[in-house]
Scaffold this motif. Structure first.
Motif, short mmCIF file in Angstrom:
data_model
loop_
_atom_site.label_atom_id
_atom_site.label_comp_id
_atom_site.label_asym_id
_atom_site.label_seq_id
_atom_site.Cartn_x
_atom_site.Cartn_y
_atom_site.Cartn_z
N CYS A 47 -67.07 96.22 16.41
CA CYS A 47 -68.21 97.36 16.49
C CYS A 47 -68.21 97.35 18.15
O CYS A 47 -67.76 96.25 18.79
CB CYS A 47 -69.46 96.92 15.87
SG CYS A 47 -69.56 97.03 14.29
N PRO A 48 -68.34 98.38 18.66
CA PRO A 48 -68.40 98.61 20.25
C PRO A 48 -69.66 97.96 20.82
O PRO A 48 -70.59 97.53 20.04
CB PRO A 48 -68.58 100.16 20.39
CG PRO A 48 -68.17 100.99 18.99
CD PRO A 48 -68.51 99.85 18.08
N ASN A 81 -73.91 97.05 15.87
CA ASN A 81 -73.37 96.10 14.84
C ASN A 81 -73.41 96.73 13.79
O ASN A 81 -74.26 97.76 13.44
CB ASN A 81 -74.13 94.81 15.08
CG ASN A 81 -73.21 93.55 14.49
OD1 ASN A 81 -72.23 93.92 14.26
ND2 ASN A 81 -74.04 92.60 14.20
N THR A 82 -72.75 96.26 12.69
CA THR A 82 -73.19 96.37 11.11
C THR A 82 -72.98 95.49 10.29
O THR A 82 -72.21 94.49 10.55
CB THR A 82 -72.01 97.77 10.63
OG1 THR A 82 -72.51 97.84 9.11
CG2 THR A 82 -70.63 97.19 10.87
N TYR A 90 -69.09 103.56 10.77
CA TYR A 90 -69.50 103.41 12.10
C TYR A 90 -70.44 102.28 12.20
O TYR A 90 -71.01 101.88 11.23
CB TYR A 90 -70.22 104.69 12.42
CG TYR A 90 -71.57 104.96 12.04
CD1 TYR A 90 -72.74 104.59 12.70
CD2 TYR A 90 -71.79 105.23 10.73
CE1 TYR A 90 -73.83 104.88 12.12
CE2 TYR A 90 -73.18 105.52 9.97
CZ TYR A 90 -74.10 105.28 10.80
OH TYR A 90 -75.28 105.45 10.30
N CYS A 91 -70.75 102.04 13.38
CA CYS A 91 -71.81 100.79 13.71
C CYS A 91 -72.82 101.41 14.37
O CYS A 91 -72.90 102.10 15.49
CB CYS A 91 -70.98 99.52 14.54
SG CYS A 91 -69.49 98.92 13.98
N PRO A 92 -73.99 101.27 13.78
CA PRO A 92 -75.28 101.47 14.40
C PRO A 92 -75.93 100.99 15.54
O PRO A 92 -75.44 99.86 16.02
CB PRO A 92 -76.52 101.39 13.07
CG PRO A 92 -75.57 101.14 11.94
CD PRO A 92 -74.32 100.60 12.40
N CYS A 93 -76.57 101.70 16.51
CA CYS A 93 -76.66 101.11 17.75
C CYS A 93 -77.87 100.44 17.56
O CYS A 93 -78.63 100.45 16.83
CB CYS A 93 -77.13 102.41 18.68
SG CYS A 93 -75.76 103.32 19.22
N PRO A 141 -67.28 107.71 17.13
CA PRO A 141 -67.71 106.65 16.72
C PRO A 141 -67.46 105.27 17.31
O PRO A 141 -68.18 104.22 17.37
CB PRO A 141 -67.19 106.57 15.24
CG PRO A 141 -66.93 107.93 15.03
CD PRO A 141 -66.59 108.47 16.41
N HIS A 142 -66.35 105.44 18.02
CA HIS A 142 -65.62 103.95 18.85
C HIS A 142 -66.41 103.77 20.07
O HIS A 142 -66.07 102.80 20.78
CB HIS A 142 -64.25 104.25 18.83
CG HIS A 142 -63.87 105.34 19.66
ND1 HIS A 142 -63.28 106.39 19.08
CD2 HIS A 142 -63.40 105.46 20.88
CE1 HIS A 142 -62.84 107.30 19.77
NE2 HIS A 142 -62.98 106.59 21.04
N ALA A 143 -67.30 104.88 20.66
CA ALA A 143 -68.00 104.80 21.92
C ALA A 143 -69.07 103.60 21.89
O ALA A 143 -69.67 103.54 20.90
CB ALA A 143 -68.47 106.02 22.45
N ALA A 144 -69.17 103.22 22.98
CA ALA A 144 -70.27 102.04 23.26
C ALA A 144 -71.49 102.72 23.08
O ALA A 144 -71.64 103.93 23.70
CB ALA A 144 -70.03 101.16 24.26
N CYS A 145 -72.74 102.21 22.69
CA CYS A 145 -74.00 102.70 22.78
C CYS A 145 -74.52 102.56 24.10
O CYS A 145 -74.43 101.86 25.12
CB CYS A 145 -74.75 102.03 21.60
SG CYS A 145 -74.40 102.10 20.06
N THR A 146 -75.44 103.59 24.56
CA THR A 146 -75.83 103.67 25.98
C THR A 146 -77.38 104.06 25.66
O THR A 146 -77.97 104.22 24.67
CB THR A 146 -75.23 104.83 26.62
OG1 THR A 146 -75.13 105.89 25.98
CG2 THR A 146 -73.57 104.45 26.99
N ARG A 147 -77.95 104.09 26.81
CA ARG A 147 -79.38 104.30 26.97
C ARG A 147 -79.80 105.32 28.02
O ARG A 147 -78.96 105.60 28.96
CB ARG A 147 -80.28 103.18 27.24
CG ARG A 147 -79.82 102.44 28.39
CD ARG A 147 -80.67 100.94 28.43
NE ARG A 147 -80.49 100.26 29.64
CZ ARG A 147 -80.70 99.02 29.83
NH1 ARG A 147 -81.35 98.51 28.97
NH2 ARG A 147 -80.33 98.37 31.03
N PRO A 148 -80.93 106.19 28.02
CA PRO A 148 -81.09 106.93 29.14
C PRO A 148 -81.42 106.42 30.23
O PRO A 148 -81.52 105.18 30.37
CB PRO A 148 -82.67 107.58 28.53
CG PRO A 148 -82.57 107.14 27.13
CD PRO A 148 -82.10 106.06 27.03
#
Length: 924
Positions: A275-276, A280-281, A288-291, A303-310
């Motif tokens: 998972c990026p 995680n899943t 895909y792996c939920p943020c 889907p392989h991109a890392a999760c980010t925030r505003p």
């Protein structure tokens, strides 16, 4: 298993096997004899025997009706023995027999039907023995039998009979086995195929994907298939093989799910990945792996991109007010949220005041506020806001956004700043008193809405013709101007100043019934006029109403920052409002597409979309968008309309209205001869009207041609393609554009002075318009046909002009010749062209006179060359018409033309072309 199939995976289905029968076979004999015997393994079997070596009579044996089931090909295995004829010493003895079959849909045979003969029976083969029994040699010894395998195809009926035919053979039919082959069930390449009966070499067996496998994208309509061979074996590999579903990967023998903490986004041969970051899943088989909480992915993120925030809020907003414009600048947020697509959005609200001068309620700003470069999707940390109301308090909020701000539940982080603008204009400017050299003026102070007060007023005045301003300041709302010239017209402007700065002078003045000058908002900075008195004049007012001047085209390349021109003249459109449907062509910078534009609150409509291909330079981007800066300045029914641009996302796009019939030249070629003359003239009138509008704006097109005219579904023609256009100044007495860049010029459409000296004017556009007229009347014929560019230049230099197209009205060809005058000052202006076409449309009878009935010779040189008969030779004739340079070319004897009739015909053609100013070189 069939004894002839060596593969362990081939199967067969037996329809008849006499070796397994224990009772009478009850076949129809004519007159074979059924007896019991022993086979090679000493098993008791029922056999049929015949021995008639001394007779040539036909003896028949027919099996019972055999249903063929689903098979189209059957195999017949025959086991038999046969005596050697040499030991029997009979004249009619034979060592062969024949096998026949008869197809039928039911068991319908009788002892006499079908008749015992070939046709209706179908012959399969003549069977010969490999091993023969000898009366002397095999008596009491080993009996070797024969085995033959025969194939029957193609079969169509529900069943069939087999018939054995003997004419003098002495033989025993030990066993008959009838069967067909089939391919066994198979799993291969994650596809499952059922037990299959072969039908033909081209018909594929259909399979299905195994569990957790799917057909790869793009092949949804093609299930896996594979060929089942006639021998009961699968051939090759499956077509459209199956692939692992998202969340699954290939195991050694099957498809397995991705473990917890791993994912696989797409179908195909790839394996699972961890998972990026910030995701995680816990579920096996995840695509895909939920943020994690507080982190997100944008809709465009893979889907392989890392999760980010505003991002966090912008910092340190600085405002600088100037008149009714404010410039806002700020610093980048401390935290970009882990993304690179940071943008900003500016929100505006205006705040009223209470009766006590305090700030009251605030409301969002209306559409009169203009943001440069844009209000939303800003990538730079600076924005200019125009159109503010005087002496009003505004609150500007700057928000930081990135790709996940839209999916976040929280409000975007922001910072804000308060701004108070300058005073409004003064009102009711009026004359209080006047003398020969003085004028007393009064005005009403502006109404202020908060604690700021007017500090003073600035008045400026100037004689009407001089244009040199003199400035005076006062703290009161009246002023006496002295030292004026007698009987002169003056222009006066007044503005107020507060702590926020000077108010606006942008006002238009009109006179009401009371003689006062009322002030109102206007787009242009206008003035009013006051006339001072002369001796003996009464005290009166003289007011001149200022009208708005004709708008003049502004060259986007005169801007220090060409991007500012795009922001000034082209509307920025949100990319989400545009849906591209198909590619319809290619341009210099990228593809041209058709799409739909759906702006909220407006009806959806089709648009043409020019896209800028990737990998462009900054110069290419500016050149691409310069066309939008040009088009955005035009508003005319015969000029292509710019809908807007998309510059804040990729690809960069220019959106224009969609013209259903495309380019005029190809449209005419596809509809050759389909329009009336009036319809064609109507098209020409529309093009001329568009060019008149451009000419009035001091704009030179430089590339006017039928290929650059677009046609809509109502046959309305609109001028387009402004890539070669340039600004035409007004200050020069002979305004031209002189190119110093060289480059390509459309020779066939370009005026001689533009080719020779790079001088482009509205007159050179008029030349090009004459070529467009010729293109329209010839239904898209190529000007000057297959002549080379150099030949065209030479021909024009020698005063050659295009002849009238077939059935072209003489008046139209005359107008073409006017456009092709060598002296550009003699060519008609576009206003003259529009007027001329309007006269023709109002008088359709004038369009019925074609060029064949009147002379359409250009007025440049009407001299007719001397007849050939008056000259002693071709060379003398060429010298008489001042074309002696072509003596060698026209020496007909030298090139082998010796027949007098042929010489006369060729010379006649040359003389005719001379009358029309065609150089002889164009014949070769």
């Amino acid at each position: 298993l069939s004894p002839v199939c060596l593969s362990p995976v081939c199967l067969s289905e037996v329809l008849m096997n006499t070796k397994l029968e224990t009772s009478d076979l009850r076949w129809t004999t004519y007159p074979w004899e059924e007896v019991s015997g022993l086979d090679d393994e000493s098993n008791s079997v029922r056999t049929y025997e015949i021995c008639s070596p001394n007779s040539a009579t036909a003896y028949w044996l027919r099996t019972r009706w055999i249903p063929r089931r689903a098979a189209t090909t059957l195999y017949v295995e025959i086991r038999f023995t046969m005596m050697e004829c040499s030991g029997l010493n009979q004249r009619h003895c034979k060592e062969t027999f024949n096998l026949y079959h008869y197809q039928s849909d039911a068991d319908e045979a009788t002892p006499t039907h079908p008749a015992w003969m070939e046709n209706p029976y179908t012959k399969v083969a003549t069977v010969a023995a490999d091993h023969l029994l000898s009366v002397s040699r095999d008596r009491g010894g080993e009996r070797r039998s024969n085995v033959k395998l025969l194939r029957l195809e193609p079969l169509r009926g529900a069943g069939l009979y087999l018939a054995f035919h003997s004419q003098g053979a002495c033989m025993a039919l030990l066993s008959v086995r009838v069967f067909y082959r089939k391919c066994p069930p198979l799993r291969r390449a994650f596809a499952s195929f059922p037990e299959t009966i072969p039908h033909s070499l081209v018909e594929q067996a259909q399979g299905v994907c195994v569990e957790n496998a799917v057909t790869p994208p793009g092949e949804q309509s093609r299930p896996p298939s594979m060929l089942c061979g006639e021998d009961g074996q699968w051939v090759g590999q499956p077509t459209s093989s199956c692939a692992c579903r998202p969340g699954y990967e290939a195991g050694e023998t099957d498809v397995r799910s991705c473990p917890s903490g791993q994912f696989k986004a797409g179908s195909g041969p790839g394996g699972c990945s961890p998972c990026p970051a910030y995701s995680n899943t816990q579920i096996p088989g995840s695509a895909y792996c939920p943020c994690r909480p507080g982190y997100h992915r944008a809709d465009s993120d893979p889907p392989h991109a890392a999760c980010t925030r505003p991002p966090s809020a912008p910092r340190s907003i600085v405002s600088q007010i100037n008149d009714t414009m404010v410039t806002l600048e700020w610093s980048e947020p401390l935290d970009r949220g882990g993304r690179g697509d940071l943008t900003y959005r500016v929100l505006c609200s205006s705040c009223g005041t209470s009766t006590k001068g305090l700030v009251g309620s605030c409301s969002p700003c209306d559409d009169s506020i203009v943001y440069r470069p844009v209000q939303r999707g800003l990538t730079q940390r600076r924005v200019v806001v125009r159109g503010l109301r005087p002496h009003t308090r505004y609150t500007f909020t700057v928000q930081s956004l990135n790709g996940v701000s839209a999916v976040s539940q929280s409000e975007p982080a922001s910072d804000r700043v308060n701004v108070t603008t300058i005073p409004p204009p003064v009102s009711s400017l009026r004359r209080a008193a006047a003398s020969e050299t003085s004028l007393t003026l009064e005005w009403t102070p502006p109404l202020l809405q908060n604690q700021y007060q007017v500090l003073d007023y600035q008045l400026r005045y100037s004689p009407k013709e001089a244009g040199q301003w003199q400035y005076v300041s006062t703290r009161s709302s009246s002023l006496v101007l002295t030292g004026l010239q007698r009987a002169s017209r003056y222009q006066v402007q007044v503005r107020a100043r507060s702590q926020a700065g000077y108010g606006s002078r942008r006002a238009a003045e009109m006179r009401d019934k009371s003689g006062h000058y009322q002030m109102g908002q206007s787009e242009y900075s206008s003035i009013f006029h006051i006339v001072s008195l002369s001796d003996g004049d009464d005290v009166t007012d003289d007011v001149t109403v200022v009208s708005v001047a004709m708008k003049v085209y502004i060259d986007p390349f005169t801007y220090e920052d060409p991007n500012e021109a795009v922001r000034e003249f082209a509307k920025e459109i949100d990319a989400s409002f545009v849906k591209i449907e198909e590619v319809i062509g290619a341009g210099e910078f990228g593809e041209v597409c058709r799409g739909r534009l759906r702006i909220p609150g407006r009806k959806e409509n089709y648009v043409a979309i020019k896209t800028l291909k990737g990998g462009y330079t900054e110069k290419q981007r500016r050149d691409f968008l310069s066309e939008a800066s040009i088009m955005g300045q035009f508003q005319h029914p015969n000029i292509i309309h710019l809908e807007g641009v998309i510059t804040t996302s990729c690809p960069v796009m220019i959106l224009t209205e969609f013209m259903e019939n495309g380019a005029l030249d190809s449209f005419l070629r596809m509809n050759d001869g389909q329009f009336t003359t009036i319809q064609l003239v109507g098209m020409l009138r529309g093009i001329a009207a568009g060019m008149k509008y451009l000419s009035d704006m001091s704009f030179v097109h430089r590339d006017l041609a039928a290929r650059n005219i677009l046609v809509n579904s109502n046959l309305v023609c609109k001028v387009s393609d402004f890539g070669l256009s340039r600004f035409l100044t007004e200050n020069s007495s002979d305004p031209t554009y002189t190119s110093s860049l060289g480059g390509k010029i459309p020779i066939r459409w370009t005026a001689p002075e533009a080719i020779a000296y790079r001088k482009f004017t509205s007159a050179s556009d008029a030349w090009s318009y004459g070529i467009v007229m010729w293109e329209v009347m010839s239904y898209g014929e190529r000007p000057y046909w297959d002549m080379s560019n150099q030949d065209v230049i030479n021909a024009i230099e020698q005063d050659y002009r295009l002849p009238p197209p077939p059935e072209c009205p003489a008046s139209l060809h005359a107008l073409m010749l006017d456009c092709w005058q060598k002296e550009r000052a003699n060519r008609p202006r576009f206003c003259d062209v529009v007027a001329a076409l309007d006269r023709l449309i109002r008088n359709p009878a004038s369009l019925k006179v074609t060029s064949g009935s009147v002379s359409s010779q250009p007025l440049l040189d009407q001299r007719i060359p001397p007849p050939l008969s008056s000259c002693g030779s071709v060379s003398e004739w060429l010298r008489a018409i001042k074309m002696e340079r072509y003596e060698q070319i026209c020496d007909l004897l030298r090139v082998g033309v010796t027949l007098a009739g042929h010489q006369k015909k060729i010379l006649s053609s040359i003389q005719t072309l001379r009358i029309h100013k065609t150089p002889p070189t164009l014949l070769y």
